[in-house]
Design a protein around this motif. Structure first.
Motif, PDB file in Angstrom:
ATOM      1  N   ARG A   2     -84.865  12.006  -5.594  1.00 57.80           N
ATOM      2  CA  ARG A   2     -85.709  11.016  -6.273  1.00 57.80           C
ATOM      3  C   ARG A   2     -87.183  11.221  -5.913  1.00 57.80           C
ATOM      4  O   ARG A   2     -88.067  11.071  -6.765  1.00 57.80           O
ATOM      5  N   LYS A   3     -87.454  11.584  -4.676  1.00 58.72           N
ATOM      6  CA  LYS A   3     -88.836  11.861  -4.260  1.00 58.72           C
ATOM      7  C   LYS A   3     -89.383  13.085  -4.984  1.00 58.72           C
ATOM      8  O   LYS A   3     -90.549  13.118  -5.373  1.00 58.72           O
ATOM      9  N   VAL A   4     -88.524  14.087  -5.158  1.00 58.85           N
ATOM     10  CA  VAL A   4     -88.930  15.289  -5.885  1.00 58.85           C
ATOM     11  C   VAL A   4     -89.222  14.936  -7.343  1.00 58.85           C
ATOM     12  O   VAL A   4     -90.202  15.410  -7.922  1.00 58.85           O
ATOM     13  N   LYS A   5     -88.401  14.088  -7.922  1.00 64.05           N
ATOM     14  CA  LYS A   5     -88.616  13.648  -9.304  1.00 64.05           C
ATOM     15  C   LYS A   5     -90.000  13.042  -9.453  1.00 64.05           C
ATOM     16  O   LYS A   5     -90.730  13.349 -10.408  1.00 64.05           O
ATOM     17  N   GLU A   6     -90.381  12.190  -8.514  1.00 63.22           N
ATOM     18  CA  GLU A   6     -91.707  11.576  -8.560  1.00 63.22           C
ATOM     19  C   GLU A   6     -92.808  12.621  -8.404  1.00 63.22           C
ATOM     20  O   GLU A   6     -93.836  12.549  -9.075  1.00 63.22           O
ATOM     21  N   ALA A   7     -92.590  13.593  -7.540  1.00 60.02           N
ATOM     22  CA  ALA A   7     -93.594  14.640  -7.310  1.00 60.02           C
ATOM     23  C   ALA A   7     -93.792  15.517  -8.545  1.00 60.02           C
ATOM     24  O   ALA A   7     -94.916  15.935  -8.844  1.00 60.02           O
ATOM     25  N   LEU A   8     -92.708  15.782  -9.273  1.00 60.65           N
ATOM     26  CA  LEU A   8     -92.786  16.672 -10.439  1.00 60.65           C
ATOM     27  C   LEU A   8     -93.183  15.941 -11.714  1.00 60.65           C
ATOM     28  O   LEU A   8     -93.557  16.571 -12.702  1.00 60.65           O
ATOM     29  N   ARG A   9     -93.118  14.639 -11.699  1.00 58.21           N
ATOM     30  CA  ARG A   9     -93.403  13.837 -12.897  1.00 58.21           C
ATOM     31  C   ARG A   9     -94.811  14.065 -13.436  1.00 58.21           C
ATOM     32  O   ARG A   9     -95.056  13.925 -14.638  1.00 58.21           O
TER      33      ARG A   9
ATOM     34  N   LYS B  50     -80.481  25.191  -0.735  1.00 55.13           N
ATOM     35  CA  LYS B  50     -80.812  23.983  -1.505  1.00 55.13           C
ATOM     36  C   LYS B  50     -81.829  24.335  -2.590  1.00 55.13           C
ATOM     37  O   LYS B  50     -82.943  23.822  -2.652  1.00 55.13           O
ATOM     38  N   VAL B  51     -81.443  25.236  -3.460  1.00 58.20           N
ATOM     39  CA  VAL B  51     -82.348  25.833  -4.442  1.00 58.20           C
ATOM     40  C   VAL B  51     -82.807  24.807  -5.483  1.00 58.20           C
ATOM     41  O   VAL B  51     -81.999  24.127  -6.109  1.00 58.20           O
ATOM     42  N   LEU B  52     -84.129  24.731  -5.625  1.00 57.39           N
ATOM     43  CA  LEU B  52     -84.759  23.938  -6.678  1.00 57.39           C
ATOM     44  C   LEU B  52     -85.100  24.894  -7.805  1.00 57.39           C
ATOM     45  O   LEU B  52     -85.806  25.887  -7.595  1.00 57.39           O
ATOM     46  N   GLN B  53     -84.595  24.613  -8.996  1.00 57.41           N
ATOM     47  CA  GLN B  53     -84.902  25.431 -10.175  1.00 57.41           C
ATOM     48  C   GLN B  53     -85.725  24.579 -11.131  1.00 57.41           C
ATOM     49  O   GLN B  53     -85.332  23.463 -11.460  1.00 57.41           O
ATOM     50  N   VAL B  54     -86.866  25.114 -11.550  1.00 65.41           N
ATOM     51  CA  VAL B  54     -87.781  24.401 -12.434  1.00 65.41           C
ATOM     52  C   VAL B  54     -88.036  25.266 -13.656  1.00 65.41           C
ATOM     53  O   VAL B  54     -88.383  26.440 -13.530  1.00 65.41           O
ATOM     54  N   GLU B  55     -87.885  24.668 -14.840  1.00 67.74           N
ATOM     55  CA  GLU B  55     -88.160  25.370 -16.095  1.00 67.74           C
ATOM     56  C   GLU B  55     -89.299  24.659 -16.808  1.00 67.74           C
ATOM     57  O   GLU B  55     -89.283  23.433 -16.932  1.00 67.74           O
ATOM     58  N   GLY B  56     -90.273  25.449 -17.257  1.00 64.55           N
ATOM     59  CA  GLY B  56     -91.374  24.829 -17.976  1.00 64.55           C
ATOM     60  C   GLY B  56     -92.456  25.817 -18.340  1.00 64.55           C
ATOM     61  O   GLY B  56     -92.291  27.021 -18.203  1.00 64.55           O
ATOM     62  N   TYR B  57     -93.567  25.265 -18.781  1.00 67.11           N
ATOM     63  CA  TYR B  57     -94.715  26.069 -19.167  1.00 67.11           C
ATOM     64  C   TYR B  57     -95.979  25.317 -18.748  1.00 67.11           C
ATOM     65  O   TYR B  57     -95.966  24.089 -18.589  1.00 67.11           O
ATOM     66  N   GLY B  58     -97.047  26.064 -18.518  1.00 64.49           N
ATOM     67  CA  GLY B  58     -98.317  25.444 -18.164  1.00 64.49           C
ATOM     68  C   GLY B  58     -98.383  24.918 -16.740  1.00 64.49           C
ATOM     69  O   GLY B  58     -99.289  24.159 -16.399  1.00 64.49           O
ATOM     70  N   VAL B  59     -97.442  25.302 -15.913  1.00 61.97           N
ATOM     71  CA  VAL B  59     -97.456  24.918 -14.500  1.00 61.97           C
ATOM     72  C   VAL B  59     -97.147  26.165 -13.680  1.00 61.97           C
ATOM     73  O   VAL B  59     -96.364  27.008 -14.099  1.00 61.97           O
ATOM     74  N   THR B  60     -97.803  26.286 -12.537  1.00 59.78           N
ATOM     75  CA  THR B  60     -97.609  27.475 -11.710  1.00 59.78           C
ATOM     76  C   THR B  60     -96.687  27.176 -10.536  1.00 59.78           C
ATOM     77  O   THR B  60     -96.513  26.016 -10.145  1.00 59.78           O
ATOM     78  N   ALA B  61     -96.146  28.227  -9.971  1.00 58.64           N
ATOM     79  CA  ALA B  61     -95.304  28.082  -8.777  1.00 58.64           C
ATOM     80  C   ALA B  61     -96.108  27.443  -7.646  1.00 58.64           C
ATOM     81  O   ALA B  61     -95.600  26.596  -6.913  1.00 58.64           O
ATOM     82  N   GLN B  62     -97.372  27.803  -7.526  1.00 61.37           N
ATOM     83  CA  GLN B  62     -98.214  27.265  -6.456  1.00 61.37           C
ATOM     84  C   GLN B  62     -98.388  25.749  -6.597  1.00 61.37           C
ATOM     85  O   GLN B  62     -98.379  25.029  -5.602  1.00 61.37           O
ATOM     86  N   LYS B  63     -98.543  25.269  -7.813  1.00 65.70           N
ATOM     87  CA  LYS B  63     -98.677  23.826  -8.032  1.00 65.70           C
ATOM     88  C   LYS B  63     -97.391  23.098  -7.683  1.00 65.70           C
ATOM     89  O   LYS B  63     -97.415  22.023  -7.088  1.00 65.70           O
ATOM     90  N   ILE B  64     -96.266  23.681  -8.066  1.00 66.19           N
ATOM     91  CA  ILE B  64     -94.974  23.074  -7.758  1.00 66.19           C
ATOM     92  C   ILE B  64     -94.772  23.032  -6.248  1.00 66.19           C
ATOM     93  O   ILE B  64     -94.396  21.994  -5.692  1.00 66.19           O
ATOM     94  N   ILE B  65     -95.035  24.135  -5.578  1.00 67.18           N
ATOM     95  CA  ILE B  65     -94.891  24.199  -4.123  1.00 67.18           C
ATOM     96  C   ILE B  65     -95.767  23.144  -3.454  1.00 67.18           C
ATOM     97  O   ILE B  65     -95.307  22.410  -2.572  1.00 67.18           O
TER      98      ILE B  65
END
Length: 70
Positions: free
Chosen positions: A17-24, A41-56
């Motif tokens: 749930r905390k990750v959901k808020e962070a990625l929102r 505990k692999v997090l898989q993210v699919e999208g466009y216009g966002v970088t791995a660095q921003k997600i991290i």
């Protein structure tokens, strides 16, 4: 669309749930999931216009370890 995979320490549904808020904040994320059965505990993210660095940065800011899996 880009698919990113990250090694994390996201362990519980409460953590998820905390990750959901962070990625929102990223409207370009199409979907994401955490594989609780994988040792990393692999997090898989699919999208466009966002970088791995921003997600991290967002996941770390939420209090979790996060490193991209090459």
């Amino acid at each position: 669309m880009k698919i990113y995979m990250f090694k994390t320490n996201i362990l519980t549904p409460s953590d998820k749930r905390k990750v959901k808020e962070a990625l929102r904040q990223y409207t370009g994320i199409y979907k994401w999931k955490v594989d609780f059965t994988h040792p990393y505990k692999v997090l898989q993210v699919e999208g466009y216009g966002v970088t791995a660095q921003k997600i991290i940065a967002s996941i770390r800011e939420a209090g979790f370890l996060c490193a991209e899996i090459a």
